[in-house]
Design an enzyme around this catalytic site. Structure first.
Site, PDB file in Angstrom:
ATOM      1  N   ARG A   1       0.831  -1.203   0.000  1.00 30.16           N
ATOM      2  CA  ARG A   1       0.000   0.000   0.000  1.00 30.16           C
ATOM      3  C   ARG A   1       0.874   1.265   0.000  1.00 30.16           C
ATOM      4  O   ARG A   1       0.825   2.069  -0.923  1.00 30.16           O
ATOM      5  CB  ARG A   1      -0.928  -0.029   1.231  1.00 30.16           C
ATOM      6  CG  ARG A   1      -2.144   0.869   1.114  1.00 30.16           C
ATOM      7  CD  ARG A   1      -1.913   2.303   1.487  1.00 30.16           C
ATOM      8  NE  ARG A   1      -1.460   2.448   2.883  1.00 30.16           N
ATOM      9  CZ  ARG A   1      -1.029   3.584   3.384  1.00 30.16           C
ATOM     10  NH1 ARG A   1      -0.975   4.672   2.645  1.00 30.16           N
ATOM     11  NH2 ARG A   1      -0.606   3.641   4.645  1.00 30.16           N
TER      12      ARG A   1
ATOM     13  N   HIS B   1       4.106   3.493  14.010  1.00 31.24           N
ATOM     14  CA  HIS B   1       4.175   3.567  12.547  1.00 31.24           C
ATOM     15  C   HIS B   1       5.291   4.560  12.229  1.00 31.24           C
ATOM     16  O   HIS B   1       5.109   5.764  12.334  1.00 31.24           O
ATOM     17  CB  HIS B   1       2.829   4.049  11.988  1.00 31.24           C
ATOM     18  CG  HIS B   1       2.814   4.227  10.503  1.00 31.24           C
ATOM     19  ND1 HIS B   1       2.318   3.259   9.643  1.00 31.24           N
ATOM     20  CD2 HIS B   1       3.242   5.238   9.716  1.00 31.24           C
ATOM     21  CE1 HIS B   1       2.449   3.678   8.388  1.00 31.24           C
ATOM     22  NE2 HIS B   1       2.993   4.884   8.403  1.00 31.24           N
TER      23      HIS B   1
ATOM     24  N   HIS C   1       8.599   6.168  10.004  1.00 27.11           N
ATOM     25  CA  HIS C   1       9.229   6.405   8.702  1.00 27.11           C
ATOM     26  C   HIS C   1      10.726   6.634   8.910  1.00 27.11           C
ATOM     27  O   HIS C   1      11.141   7.129   9.951  1.00 27.11           O
ATOM     28  CB  HIS C   1       8.581   7.607   8.006  1.00 27.11           C
ATOM     29  CG  HIS C   1       7.273   7.276   7.371  1.00 27.11           C
ATOM     30  ND1 HIS C   1       7.040   7.386   6.020  1.00 27.11           N
ATOM     31  CD2 HIS C   1       6.129   6.798   7.906  1.00 27.11           C
ATOM     32  CE1 HIS C   1       5.813   7.005   5.741  1.00 27.11           C
ATOM     33  NE2 HIS C   1       5.221   6.657   6.862  1.00 27.11           N
TER      34      HIS C   1
ATOM     35  N   CYS D   1       8.439   9.529   0.982  1.00 24.97           N
ATOM     36  CA  CYS D   1       7.696  10.498   1.774  1.00 24.97           C
ATOM     37  C   CYS D   1       7.293  11.666   0.896  1.00 24.97           C
ATOM     38  O   CYS D   1       8.132  12.492   0.537  1.00 24.97           O
ATOM     39  CB  CYS D   1       8.535  10.978   2.943  1.00 24.97           C
ATOM     40  SG  CYS D   1       7.630  12.124   3.992  1.00 24.97           S
TER      41      CYS D   1
ATOM     42  N   ASN E   1       8.740   4.112   4.857  1.00 22.05           N
ATOM     43  CA  ASN E   1       8.601   3.387   6.128  1.00 22.05           C
ATOM     44  C   ASN E   1       9.900   2.686   6.496  1.00 22.05           C
ATOM     45  O   ASN E   1      10.715   2.398   5.638  1.00 22.05           O
ATOM     46  CB  ASN E   1       7.549   2.278   5.983  1.00 22.05           C
ATOM     47  CG  ASN E   1       6.166   2.819   5.796  1.00 22.05           C
ATOM     48  OD1 ASN E   1       5.908   3.461   4.795  1.00 22.05           O
ATOM     49  ND2 ASN E   1       5.296   2.577   6.747  1.00 22.05           N
TER      50      ASN E   1
END
Lengths: 317, 317
Positions: free
Chosen positions: A16, A216, A218, A249, A260
């Site tokens: 995704r 989550h 990055h 990003c 990520n």
């Protein structure tokens, strides 16, 4: 002493987050092939597609096709992302595994830009989503807190504000007769440092000692795995990550910024510290090589190039 | 609570570690240009070249030329690496700033392969170097412990062995009438995890509470900055790193493996945690862009692409 967990749960977000941002088109069958390979590694949750406006995100226009084509493996959850009720309904219609996700942001400006909602609207939407989840019989309600560590529009985010955002949303959720089961603290634009993770996770943990906290993260500025380690030390055992470090990003200052944190690098780090991931690292590295081939450019994963230590250990033993 | 230091000292190893491994030739003047730019960032120690056999390492054949051409900046140490007394004498003749470095390895097989020395020979060489340092009036004696976290030939290294290697070398140093002033724990082939850093640094700290411990980390498998963070938490304040993440690992299983931890990513992480580096991050990022241009291929640094947070903070304020 630290509170390192015995095992971690990893949600694979590469299909995704990664394919969404790729500049060139990715064939539907390549997406499916990658997702099916990921499901063979031991990963239990794979975020496959976004059900978003295909005019705004053309790379996700085939979301329902991807969902229909995947040969599902028992015990694996195939997840979609949505930003509104229409997307949620599309995900349900596509037969995705539904997770009770709610979105909130510490930054009104980011929120307006990302989803067109001011704070009042954000809370109202959370209520609508909770009601729809109840209708659909979705279990679990995790609140994603976007830009929990900093925001490119508002700058540093006070820890206090993160706690307030969660309090406000939890109150609204409870008014709908539901119970929040967790939060996901998202470093949406890559502002976190290990100290910031300790500060924010610590504050949330102090306020809600038994709440499940997911990170989550990055790797926009290289601190991704250090931030993950800071979380692990505090007992965090749920992470989102991306095979090969796929993704990028869209909000970073420079094109080509990292996305990520990389799943196989995270798996390597955990396993080396005795933390069980349930994932076959070699199989996952093969997936990273596959996706590098699919996207047609190098992905930032490291252990896929450095190699695992298993073969060396076996040779040395 | 952690023992995060207030400030760190970073030795920039990019010109030596990085250019040494580049497949194509790098022009002497490009090396000099890069070193001079690095000296303007606030870095106080720059490892510029290796004085090694030019037949074995052709990329370092111009070491004396590089040394002669650098316009030196006051307060900056320009360092060379040597693997034998001949190299040390060449470094002295070239006017490099000399540091009292001694080399040891936890792995007899690695040591034999890397420098042709068995353990007896290794100790004998340390004695020879100590005597030459005394003749040259070099101050400080830091013992580099190669493969302190694992070795591609011997596999995992027991923590006990690291302590034994240091004890043995320290005894030999003292027999020469000198006093060791520090160790450098090197993750030469990228085996370290944060837990391993805690274990090894912890054991060395316990045995020698006042000894200066430096970490020389590689990012071969993506855990480099997490390992650095583990060190920082234990109060380690001396690191080697490489601008742009320049370099690679000749011993890794796959070509293209990452090299040393990236200086500007390390600087970013430290500064975000309130740890002073004395380095101008924007100027350092410009150096990373310069060296990417010089080597002609992407380097793995992240913050050079993600961008610093300073401009965003200023805009948000």
């Amino acid at each position: 002493m630290s509170d390192l967990p015995k095992s971690v749960k990893i949600l694979e977000a590469g299909p995704r987050e990664g394919f969404q941002i790729e500049p060139g088109p990715i064939a539907t069958q390549d997406k499916v092939r990658f997702i099916e390979a990921l499901a063979e590694t031991g990963l239990k949750e794979i975020e496959c597609v976004s059900f978003v406006n295909p005019k705004k995100v053309p790379s996700m226009a085939d979301a329902a096709d991807v969902a229909a084509m995947i040969r599902r493996k028992a015990g694996v959850k195939y997840i979609g992302l949505w930003l509104n009720l229409r997307g949620l309904d599309r995900a349900a219609a596509a037969g995705m595994d539904l997770k009770g996700r709610l979105a909130s942001s510490t930054s009104p400006t980011f929120s307006l830009k990302n989803s067109g909602a001011d704070l009042e609207r954000e809370i109202e939407r959370q209520r609508e989503w909770v009601r729809r989840y109840q209708e659909l019989g979705v279990e679990g309600l995790r609140l994603s807190v976007m830009t929990a560590f900093g925001c490119n529009m508002e700058g540093d985010i006070e820890t206090r504000r993160v706690v307030e955002v969660i309090e406000r949303s939890f109150a609204a959720i409870r008014e709908e007769g539901a119970e929040p089961t967790g939060v996901s603290l998202a470093d949406t634009v890559g502002w976190a440092s290990p100290a910031a993770v300790e500060r924010v996770v610590g504050a949330v943990r102090e306020r809600w000692p038994d709440l499940s906290i997911k990170l989550h993260l990055h790797d926009t500025r290289g601190t991704g795995l250090a931030n993950a380690y800071a979380g692990l030390r505090l007992g965090v055992y749920e992470f989102d990550s991306s095979c090969g470090g796929l993704g990028g990003c869209p909000f970073a200052g420079h094109k080509g910024a990292a996305g990520n944190i990389c799943t196989e690098d995270l798996v390597f780090m955990c396993e080396e510290m005795g933390i069980d991931t349930g994932i076959d690292l070699d199989a996952l590295i093969e997936c990273a090589r596959m996706v590098e081939d699919i996207v047609g450019h190098p992905v930032p994963g490291k252990v896929m190039r450095g190699g695992t230590l298993a073969a060396t250990r076996a040779r040395a033993a």
